[in-house]
Design an enzyme around this catalytic site. Sequence first.
Site, PDB file in Angstrom:
ATOM      1  CE  LYS A 233     -11.373 -23.217  85.639  1.00 59.16           C
ATOM      2  NZ  LYS A 233     -10.519 -24.175  84.916  1.00 59.16           N
TER       3      LYS A 233
ATOM      4  NE  ARG B 162      -9.611 -26.617  90.681  1.00 59.48           N
ATOM      5  CZ  ARG B 162      -9.060 -25.475  90.242  1.00 59.48           C
ATOM      6  NH1 ARG B 162      -9.388 -24.335  90.774  1.00 59.48           N
ATOM      7  NH2 ARG B 162      -8.189 -25.510  89.264  1.00 59.48           N
TER       8      ARG B 162
ATOM      9  NE  ARG C 159      -2.417 -21.563  82.161  1.00 62.32           N
ATOM     10  CZ  ARG C 159      -3.514 -22.078  82.708  1.00 62.32           C
ATOM     11  NH1 ARG C 159      -4.705 -21.609  82.385  1.00 62.32           N
ATOM     12  NH2 ARG C 159      -3.438 -23.078  83.545  1.00 62.32           N
TER      13      ARG C 159
ATOM     14  NE  ARG D  71      -1.108 -21.680  87.015  1.00 63.97           N
ATOM     15  CZ  ARG D  71      -2.418 -21.918  87.014  1.00 63.97           C
ATOM     16  NH1 ARG D  71      -3.258 -21.080  86.448  1.00 63.97           N
ATOM     17  NH2 ARG D  71      -2.900 -23.010  87.574  1.00 63.97           N
TER      18      ARG D  71
ATOM     19  NE  ARG E 259      -3.448 -27.518  87.220  1.00 67.51           N
ATOM     20  CZ  ARG E 259      -3.175 -26.558  86.347  1.00 67.51           C
ATOM     21  NH1 ARG E 259      -2.048 -26.568  85.678  1.00 67.51           N
ATOM     22  NH2 ARG E 259      -4.030 -25.594  86.149  1.00 67.51           N
TER      23      ARG E 259
HETATM   24  P1  AMP Z   1      -6.183 -22.641  89.128  1.00 66.84           P
HETATM   25  O1  AMP Z   1      -5.408 -21.393  88.946  1.00 66.84           O
HETATM   26  O2  AMP Z   1      -7.660 -22.384  89.301  1.00 66.84           O
HETATM   27  O3  AMP Z   1      -5.896 -23.688  88.096  1.00 66.84           O
HETATM   28  O4  AMP Z   1      -5.716 -23.252  90.551  1.00 66.84           O
HETATM   29  C1  AMP Z   1      -4.376 -23.650  90.767  1.00 66.84           C
HETATM   30  C2  AMP Z   1      -4.303 -24.632  91.930  1.00 66.84           C
HETATM   31  O5  AMP Z   1      -4.790 -23.996  93.116  1.00 66.84           O
HETATM   32  C3  AMP Z   1      -5.156 -25.878  91.786  1.00 66.84           C
HETATM   33  O6  AMP Z   1      -4.513 -26.900  91.009  1.00 66.84           O
HETATM   34  C4  AMP Z   1      -5.335 -26.277  93.246  1.00 66.84           C
HETATM   35  O7  AMP Z   1      -4.165 -26.870  93.771  1.00 66.84           O
HETATM   36  C5  AMP Z   1      -5.508 -24.927  93.920  1.00 66.84           C
HETATM   37  N1  AMP Z   1      -6.937 -24.518  93.929  1.00 66.84           N
HETATM   38  C6  AMP Z   1      -7.484 -23.454  93.277  1.00 66.84           C
HETATM   39  N2  AMP Z   1      -8.805 -23.385  93.507  1.00 66.84           N
HETATM   40  C7  AMP Z   1      -9.114 -24.436  94.301  1.00 66.84           C
HETATM   41  C8  AMP Z   1     -10.317 -24.936  94.855  1.00 66.84           C
HETATM   42  N3  AMP Z   1     -11.497 -24.335  94.638  1.00 66.84           N
HETATM   43  N4  AMP Z   1     -10.253 -26.056  95.634  1.00 66.84           N
HETATM   44  C9  AMP Z   1      -9.075 -26.668  95.864  1.00 66.84           C
HETATM   45  N5  AMP Z   1      -7.911 -26.265  95.359  1.00 66.84           N
HETATM   46  C10 AMP Z   1      -7.911 -25.165  94.574  1.00 66.84           C
END
Ligand code: AMP
Length: 227
Positions: free
Chosen positions: A23, A98, A137, A170, A181
């Site tokens: 994404k 999400r 990654r 990360r 996740r």
């Molecule tokens: P990502 O980089 O999109 O994988 O997001 C990393 C982490 O940020 C996720 O595992 C959540 O803990 C938090 N996070 C990001 N976007 C959201 C969202 N829309 N709703 C809730 N938590 C989020």
Amino acid sequence: MDEPAVSRSSIRVVLLGPPGAGKGTQAQRIAGESGVPHVSTGDMFRDAVKKGTPLGREAKAYMDRGELVPDRIVIGIVEERLKGRDAHGGFVLDGFPRTVQQARALEQGLQTRGTGISHVLNLSVPAEEVVKRISGRRVCRQCGAMYHELFSPPTEGGRCDRCQGELYQRDDDREETVTARLDVYARETSPLVAFYRERGILAEIDGVGGPDAVARRITEALDGAGR
Ligand code: AMP
């Protein structure tokens, strides 16, 4: 920002897909090509964590466990971000919504401004592939550019090709958190596929293959449908 390479009037895109589906990589490309901002809630939280803000401190606890940050927090920051002038002509949302509650809040917020989401791209990648992608990654600490140890390594080990920033893994990309996740995705986020399919704006994108191949499929979905 450079002139957009493609003329896409007012695209308002949501990218769906499990962690590791690509994404972030694809969102950066679509945003760059279309001249609209890339809005990543994950990046916003990581930035807040880095700066040590109250939002960052609260979000970190959830992120480290691979859980979702509560809706009330996320919805507020996205609403604020989409009010920015640069987002008036469109945006690419990556990692939001999400949950169904987030999707409803987004829909209502846009409706009050007389707009809506134009395209939802569901990137599908098999689970084994996702784990492989996530474990390799690496992200640039400075500019957020993404690399993969095997599939797209930087020219010089450990440094970003664009800005020479340090590359890091990360915290939530470690194996123990990835499983959590993926579970959260299946439980909380995958119902959004049906949510957007019902609204007639969902495009299924095969996310297997290199970034260029996936980008070509996305271009077809965005420019072919001509919404
Ligand atoms: P990502 O980089 O999109 O994988 O997001 C990393 C982490 O940020 C996720 O595992 C959540 O803990 C938090 N996070 C990001 N976007 C959201 C969202 N829309 N709703 C809730 N938590 C989020």
